[in-house]
Design a protein around this motif. Structure first.
Motif, PDB file in Angstrom:
ATOM      1  N   SER A   1       5.727   4.599  -8.647  1.00 53.48           N
ATOM      2  CA  SER A   1       4.722   4.021  -9.543  1.00 53.48           C
ATOM      3  C   SER A   1       5.073   2.591  -9.920  1.00 53.48           C
ATOM      4  O   SER A   1       4.194   1.719  -9.962  1.00 53.48           O
ATOM      5  N   LYS A   2       6.350   2.349 -10.194  1.00 45.46           N
ATOM      6  CA  LYS A   2       6.789   1.006 -10.573  1.00 45.46           C
ATOM      7  C   LYS A   2       6.534   0.012  -9.441  1.00 45.46           C
ATOM      8  O   LYS A   2       6.005  -1.075  -9.661  1.00 45.46           O
ATOM      9  N   LEU A   3       6.907   0.391  -8.209  1.00 49.21           N
ATOM     10  CA  LEU A   3       6.712  -0.502  -7.067  1.00 49.21           C
ATOM     11  C   LEU A   3       5.233  -0.790  -6.821  1.00 49.21           C
ATOM     12  O   LEU A   3       4.851  -1.938  -6.577  1.00 49.21           O
ATOM     13  N   LEU A   4       4.405   0.249  -6.896  1.00 45.45           N
ATOM     14  CA  LEU A   4       2.975   0.051  -6.654  1.00 45.45           C
ATOM     15  C   LEU A   4       2.309  -0.738  -7.783  1.00 45.45           C
ATOM     16  O   LEU A   4       1.379  -1.509  -7.535  1.00 45.45           O
TER      17      LEU A   4
ATOM     18  N   THR B   1       0.849  -1.182   0.000  1.00 44.59           N
ATOM     19  CA  THR B   1       0.000   0.000   0.000  1.00 44.59           C
ATOM     20  C   THR B   1       0.891   1.240   0.000  1.00 44.59           C
ATOM     21  O   THR B   1       2.105   1.150   0.177  1.00 44.59           O
ATOM     22  N   ARG B   2       0.285   2.385  -0.179  1.00 37.96           N
ATOM     23  CA  ARG B   2       1.063   3.641  -0.136  1.00 37.96           C
ATOM     24  C   ARG B   2       1.704   3.835   1.243  1.00 37.96           C
ATOM     25  O   ARG B   2       2.814   4.344   1.348  1.00 37.96           O
ATOM     26  N   LYS B   3       1.014   3.393   2.271  1.00 37.35           N
ATOM     27  CA  LYS B   3       1.570   3.487   3.626  1.00 37.35           C
ATOM     28  C   LYS B   3       2.790   2.577   3.766  1.00 37.35           C
ATOM     29  O   LYS B   3       3.800   2.972   4.364  1.00 37.35           O
ATOM     30  N   ASP B   4       2.732   1.370   3.199  1.00 36.85           N
ATOM     31  CA  ASP B   4       3.877   0.464   3.214  1.00 36.85           C
ATOM     32  C   ASP B   4       5.052   1.076   2.461  1.00 36.85           C
ATOM     33  O   ASP B   4       6.201   0.992   2.901  1.00 36.85           O
ATOM     34  N   LEU B   5       4.761   1.693   1.323  1.00 40.70           N
ATOM     35  CA  LEU B   5       5.804   2.322   0.528  1.00 40.70           C
ATOM     36  C   LEU B   5       6.461   3.466   1.303  1.00 40.70           C
ATOM     37  O   LEU B   5       7.681   3.634   1.274  1.00 40.70           O
ATOM     38  N   GLN B   6       5.675   4.221   2.040  1.00 39.30           N
ATOM     39  CA  GLN B   6       6.211   5.301   2.864  1.00 39.30           C
ATOM     40  C   GLN B   6       7.144   4.733   3.937  1.00 39.30           C
ATOM     41  O   GLN B   6       8.213   5.283   4.199  1.00 39.30           O
TER      42      GLN B   6
END
Length: 70
Positions: A33-36, A5-10
């Motif tokens: 963007s690539k990771l998500l 999720t965006r929170k995980d990415l943060q």
């Protein structure tokens, strides 16, 4: 079912910042963007584990920054 999720990415961005890769933070939009796009949805009919996401994203992040500086 595990996805990024965006929170995980943060949290991943914060991790790299605090372990010494301060010039990598914040991640460029292209990398985010690539990771998500890869880890933000389940790869049907399979599923991600937390370890899959951690190891896979680590490889993508390191590859991105190593190739960017060349």
């Amino acid at each position: 079912m595990t996805i990024m999720t965006r929170k995980d990415l943060q949290k991943i961005e914060e991790y790299y910042y605090w372990v010494g890769y301060k010039d990598w933070s914040p991640f460029p939009d292209e990398l985010r963007s690539k990771l998500l796009s890869v880890y933000g949805k389940e790869p049907s009919p399979y599923s991600w584990t937390e370890q899959d996401i951690f190891e896979g994203s680590r490889k993508v992040i390191i590859d991105y920054f190593e190739n960017r500086s060349n």
